[in-house]
Design a protein around this motif. Structure first.
Motif, PDB file in Angstrom:
ATOM      1  N   SER A  12       0.854  -1.183   0.000  1.00  0.00           N
ATOM      2  CA  SER A  12       0.000   0.000   0.000  1.00  0.00           C
ATOM      3  C   SER A  12       0.890   1.233   0.000  1.00  0.00           C
ATOM      4  CB  SER A  12      -0.924   0.013   1.222  1.00  0.00           C
ATOM      5  OG  SER A  12      -0.172   0.110   2.418  1.00  0.00           O
ATOM      6  N   VAL A  13       0.498   2.230  -0.758  1.00  0.00           N
ATOM      7  CA  VAL A  13       1.342   3.405  -0.955  1.00  0.00           C
ATOM      8  C   VAL A  13       0.583   4.643  -0.488  1.00  0.00           C
ATOM      9  CG1 VAL A  13       2.725   4.721  -2.581  1.00  0.00           C
ATOM     10  CG2 VAL A  13       2.356   2.277  -2.964  1.00  0.00           C
ATOM     11  N   ILE A  14       1.173   5.364   0.468  1.00  0.00           N
ATOM     12  CA  ILE A  14       0.655   6.658   0.912  1.00  0.00           C
ATOM     13  C   ILE A  14       1.593   7.719   0.363  1.00  0.00           C
ATOM     14  CG2 ILE A  14       0.205   8.117   2.907  1.00  0.00           C
ATOM     15  CD1 ILE A  14      -0.529   5.603   4.446  1.00  0.00           C
ATOM     16  N   SER A  15       1.056   8.686  -0.356  1.00  0.00           N
ATOM     17  CA  SER A  15       1.908   9.649  -1.060  1.00  0.00           C
ATOM     18  C   SER A  15       1.527  11.075  -0.694  1.00  0.00           C
ATOM     19  CB  SER A  15       1.794   9.437  -2.571  1.00  0.00           C
ATOM     20  OG  SER A  15       0.448   9.499  -2.977  1.00  0.00           O
ATOM     21  N   PHE A  16       2.479  11.995  -0.978  1.00  0.00           N
ATOM     22  CA  PHE A  16       2.335  13.403  -0.613  1.00  0.00           C
ATOM     23  C   PHE A  16       2.607  14.270  -1.836  1.00  0.00           C
ATOM     24  CE2 PHE A  16       3.676  10.857   2.922  1.00  0.00           C
ATOM     25  CZ  PHE A  16       2.892  11.274   3.981  1.00  0.00           C
ATOM     26  N   ALA A  17       1.886  15.383  -1.922  1.00  0.00           N
ATOM     27  CA  ALA A  17       2.058  16.279  -3.066  1.00  0.00           C
ATOM     28  C   ALA A  17       3.324  17.111  -2.947  1.00  0.00           C
ATOM     29  CB  ALA A  17       0.842  17.193  -3.198  1.00  0.00           C
ATOM     30  N   GLU A  18       3.862  17.259  -1.743  1.00  0.00           N
ATOM     31  CA  GLU A  18       5.087  18.027  -1.509  1.00  0.00           C
ATOM     32  C   GLU A  18       6.113  17.133  -0.817  1.00  0.00           C
ATOM     33  OE1 GLU A  18       5.484  20.999  -2.637  1.00  0.00           O
ATOM     34  OE2 GLU A  18       3.411  21.297  -3.309  1.00  0.00           O
ATOM     35  N   PRO A  19       7.406  17.497  -0.904  1.00  0.00           N
ATOM     36  CA  PRO A  19       8.420  16.725  -0.175  1.00  0.00           C
ATOM     37  C   PRO A  19       8.052  16.628   1.306  1.00  0.00           C
ATOM     38  CG  PRO A  19       9.466  18.232  -1.697  1.00  0.00           C
ATOM     39  CD  PRO A  19       8.004  18.571  -1.719  1.00  0.00           C
ATOM     40  N   ARG A  20       8.291  15.484   1.899  1.00  0.00           N
ATOM     41  CA  ARG A  20       7.823  15.240   3.273  1.00  0.00           C
ATOM     42  C   ARG A  20       8.737  14.243   3.959  1.00  0.00           C
ATOM     43  NH1 ARG A  20       5.547  14.350   7.870  1.00  0.00           N
ATOM     44  NH2 ARG A  20       3.280  14.409   8.148  1.00  0.00           N
TER      45      ARG A  20
END
Length: 855
Positions: free
Chosen positions: A436-444
């Motif tokens: 499962s992949v949780i992603s972010f629109a900005e570097p985090r």
């Protein structure tokens, strides 16, 4: 005694400072120092120290603090054993608390009303009790903290007292002398070097003393002494940073009782605990630096909050996942409860199927991206492949890091519109099923606490995802089974144009027992059937299949509706006591344009004749199959050309929020609107169109609109729903020909003549020869084996139907004639020459019929 009651850490630290400050004190200075701090620690109103007199039978007041002369004078000398708190502490060697009882024992040792005295023994080095230390408090007994503090101070003071036999105590005289003041030289040195800040002000708020630590807060002592505290506050900007602080000082002085509070000092931004102690000539202030203590407390509180939030999030997610069934519901539940707390913008589930990565669901990604990565080989160098093979999560903080680790997939961050990722393994029973992949629109950059939380959540997600995957597989198989048991296509018959729909329940994985069928019968008639096996599951679906097969068999035997349901009821009763089913069986005859039907526990059909309102004809239904007791009642309705007959199961008109009567009213309104023509009703349907292609299309649209109106997609249904709509087509009188035949052998010749002439009129001459042979055999059998009267009927429709009726109930059977037999081949000839043939019983006897294809 000090070890009997635990001391708060802050109190213990303060007592250590007091002890250190008083190490050089002895005698009266020591007692005054200890007494003042004892009163301060307990928040008392005053205090006393009594020591044994030379005879050991009396206790002499040697030091007093905060007590007016009139009160303290009554306690100047008390007898050991007179029942007061000091005497009890001395005789028992234990702390003693007594509330005020004015005039007790007539000794004059009285206390102000509403107060009480807590006394602890002062024990010397040889274990003898030398006296008692007492604190005057309000009427409420001091708590364990006060007792522990007094015990600590008494335990430290006792061994420092002189032997009363060698140095008798000096009695208290109530003024000037050593009894209530700290020796300026030794005490000042102790206060000067205290680790806590300490300063004192007089009654006019002029600063009279400042120690080294207090200078760090207020400034150099030479610039402070003689000036008011308010001047120092103004110079330091305290009034602006902490506008309520001066008011707190004033309230403490006016209350006449010690008080304390925490404040952030504006000059160094550190936290201090201010202890304000009113003294006869002003106010003494202790300021203990509690910055580190507060930081530790805040860290502990932050950790506790994080743990609570983690538990709450896990609990919320657990509850949501427990209610989610399908993969879509699971993905939505995870996205709604996991993404917002982390500020994430996307979530996708990728399962490993063989050697490929399959996208099972996603939120926050372009559909084109999900389609592009679906089916990627697991052998590619990727984060998903790494997680799958190692079983460990992968956290990537930026696009640069992603490109550096997986150069062959450098285009994915741009196409996915993401800049940071958390790839979490999905492990179920020790088996890796995907990622499962949780992603972010900005570097985090995820903290350790956040990563730990995601790891904990990944276990819950894996279980729910695997359960949803299995559910979806079972649900798909169940729907395939259900649809496999229903007719793949409806037969095309001349008598009716039909359209049907089956809507599976939107809740639960088990299949239902709703079904429908269209069965061609002899004489251009058609049977329309709809039923519902009560319950859900494979057993109910299997029963539905058995019932459908049984109905086909019984329909082929040409049983009328009531008789067919009677036999079907016997079959259901044999299935078991707990099995029930509803059924409606209707037969439409296009020759008479009538429909006769019987129903067992099933809702009535909706009938719409051209130009007339919707009707639900018929009597109250008989009980369902399995519970009914035949005979069943038959209802007959006239259905002229173009009429609509709508059959349905209760799942279409009944739900938890709507009873069946309201549902049938809703169905009637929808059908009325559809029948009203263009400009009104769902899609302005032309349900009366007679063109073959338009007619079928309009019924299909009507089915869709009925389902959309009665069972909206967003609402779903807890039960299956089946719908069957038929538009009737009556056979024109010109397509029907009937003749009575003469008795005896001449009937066959008459029949051939009628057939030849009628087929010429119908322009079906190519069928004449075969039709004559068939009619000859049928009439010959009727004359030879039946009884009169004999009648011939020809019907022209999709095929040519020849019917020969007689008054006998004898059923003709095909015999296998041997080579030497002279007869017995007639029905074999009939079977060979006709497309279909059969026998049905009538009210007057029987009818043998054949059907030929029309070229």
């Amino acid at each position: 005694m000090a070890g009997q009651i635990p001391v708060d850490e802050a109190v213990a630290a303060r007592l250590r400072l007091i002890v250190k400050a008083g190490e050089e004190l002895r005698g009266a200075d020591l007692l005054s120092f200890v007494l003042e701090h004892a009163v301060t620690e307990c928040g008392g109103l005053g205090g006393m120290v009594h020591l044994r007199g030379p005879g050991g039978r009396e206790l002499l007041l040697t030091t007093a603090h905060g007590l007016v002369r009139t009160i303290a004078g009554g306690w100047a000398e008390i007898e050991v054993g007179n029942g007061t708190a000091p005497s009890l502490a001395v005789t028992r060697g234990l702390p003693a608390w007594l509330p005020a009882r004015p005039g007790e024992d007539g000794t004059g040792a009285v206390l102000p009303a509403g107060t009480g005295l807590l006394a602890v023994p002062l024990t010397g080095t040889d274990g003898t009790v030398a006296g008692a230390l007492s604190v005057l408090a309000t009427a409420e007994e001091p708590g364990p903290g006060c007792r522990a503090a007094l015990a600590e101070l008494a335990g430290w003071t006792g061994p420092r007292l002189p032997d009363p036999r060698e140095s008798p105590p000096e009695p208290w005289r109530g003024g000037g002398g050593p009894e209530h003041r700290i020796a300026p030289d030794s005490v000042s040195r102790a206060l000067w070097h205290m680790s806590d800040a300490f300063f004192a002000v007089d009654a006019q708020w002029r600063i009279t003393f400042v120690n080294v630590e207090a200078e760090r807060l207020l400034g150099a002592s030479h610039a402070l002494l003689g000036h008011t505290l308010w001047e120092a506050f103004t110079r330091l900007g305290v009034d602006i940073a902490e506008p309520g602080l001066p008011a707190r000082y004033r309230r403490a002085a006016e209350a006449g009782a010690p008080s304390g509070f925490e404040v952030r000092w504006p000059t160094n931004q550190r936290w201090y605990y201010m202890r304000l102690v009113p003294v006869p000539d002003g106010l003494a202030v202790y300021a203990a630096d509690i910055t580190e203590t507060r930081a530790r407390e805040e860290e502990r509180a932050t950790a506790e909050r994080a743990a609570a939030e983690r538990g709450a999030r896990i609990g919320e997610l657990t509850d949501a996942l427990a209610q989610a069934l399908t993969m879509r519901e699971v993905v939505t539940a995870i996205a709604d409860r996991v993404l917002p707390p982390f500020g994430a913008s996307g979530f996708v589930v990728q399962l490993i199927e063989g050697s490929q990565i399959q996208v099972a669901g996603g939120v926050g990604y372009p559909q084109s991206f999900l389609e592009a990565i679906d089916g990627s080989p697991i052998s590619d160098l990727s984060a998903v492949s790494e997680v799958y093979h190692t079983g460990a999560p992968v956290f990537i903080d930026s696009v640069e890091e992603f490109t550096r680790r997986y150069p062959t997939q450098a285009d994915r961050p741009f196409s996915a519109r993401k800049a940071a990722w958390a790839f979490l393994p999905l492990v179920v029973s020790g088996r890796d099923i995907g990622c499962s992949v949780i992603s972010f629109a900005e570097p985090r950059h995820l903290t350790g606490e956040e990563r730990a939380l995601l790891n904990a959540l990944s276990g819950l997600m894996a279980q729910a995802i695997e359960r949803a995957r299995l559910y979806d597989m079972e649900h798909t198989r169940a729907k395939e089974l259900q649809r496999g048991l229903l007719p793949r296509t409806l037969p095309a018959v001349h008598a009716v144009t039909t359209a049907a729909r089956y809507l599976p329940a939107s809740e639960g994985v088990e299949v239902g027992g709703d079904w429908y069928d269209v069965i061609p019968l002899s004489g251009a008639r058609v049977a329309l059937v709809i039923g519902d096996v009560m319950g859900h599951g494979l057993s109910e679906a299997a029963t539905m299949g058995r019932l459908r097969t049984a109905v086909h068999t019984l329909a082929d035997l040409e049983f009328p509706p009531a008789e067919l349901l009677t036999r079907l009821n016997d079959l259901v009763s044999d299935f078991g006591d707990s099995l029930y089913a509803t059924c409606l069986y209707a037969v439409y005859d296009p020759v008479t344009a009538t429909c006769s039907y019987a129903r067992a526990g099933h809702p009535p059909p909706a009938v719409i004749r051209p130009g007339e309102p919707v009707r639900f004809p018929g009597h109250a239904p008989d009980p369902p199959l399995g519970a009914a007791r035949p005979p069943f009642e038959t209802t007959e309705v006239s259905l002229p050309e173009g009429s609509l007959l709508v059959l349905y199961t209760d799942g279409l008109v009944e739900s938890a929020a709507r009873d069946i009567d309201r549902g049938m009213e809703h169905l009637a309104r929808t059908l009325t609107a559809a029948a009203s023509g263009p400009g009104s009703g769902p899609g302005a349907l032309h349900i009366w169109r007679k063109e073959a292609r338009g007619e079928s299309a309009s019924l299909e649209r009507l089915c869709d609109d009925l389902l959309a109106e009665l069972v909206p997609e967003k609402q779903g249904t807890a039960d299956d729903a089946a719908l069957l709509i038929a538009r009737t087509h009556a056979i024109a009188p010109d397509d029907i020909a009937t003749w009575p035949l003469s008795p005896g052998p001449v009937a066959a010749g008459e029949a051939r003549d009628h057939v030849r002439e009628q087929l010429l009129r119908w322009e079906l001459a190519p069928l004449t020869t075969t039709a004559e042979l068939l009619v000859s055999e049928l009439v010959g059998n009727a004359v030879r084996h039946g009884k009169g009267p004999v009648e011939l009927r020809l019907l022209r429709g999709d095929g040519l139907i020849c019917e020969v009726s007689d008054g006998s109930l004898t059923t003709p059977r095909i015999r296998h004639a041997s080579e030497t037999d002279e007869g017995g081949r007639g029905l074999q000839l009939v079977s060979a020459l006709s497309h279909r043939w059969g026998t049905r019983y009538t009210a007057a006897g029987k009818c043998i019929w054949t059907e030929q294809r029309v070229p």
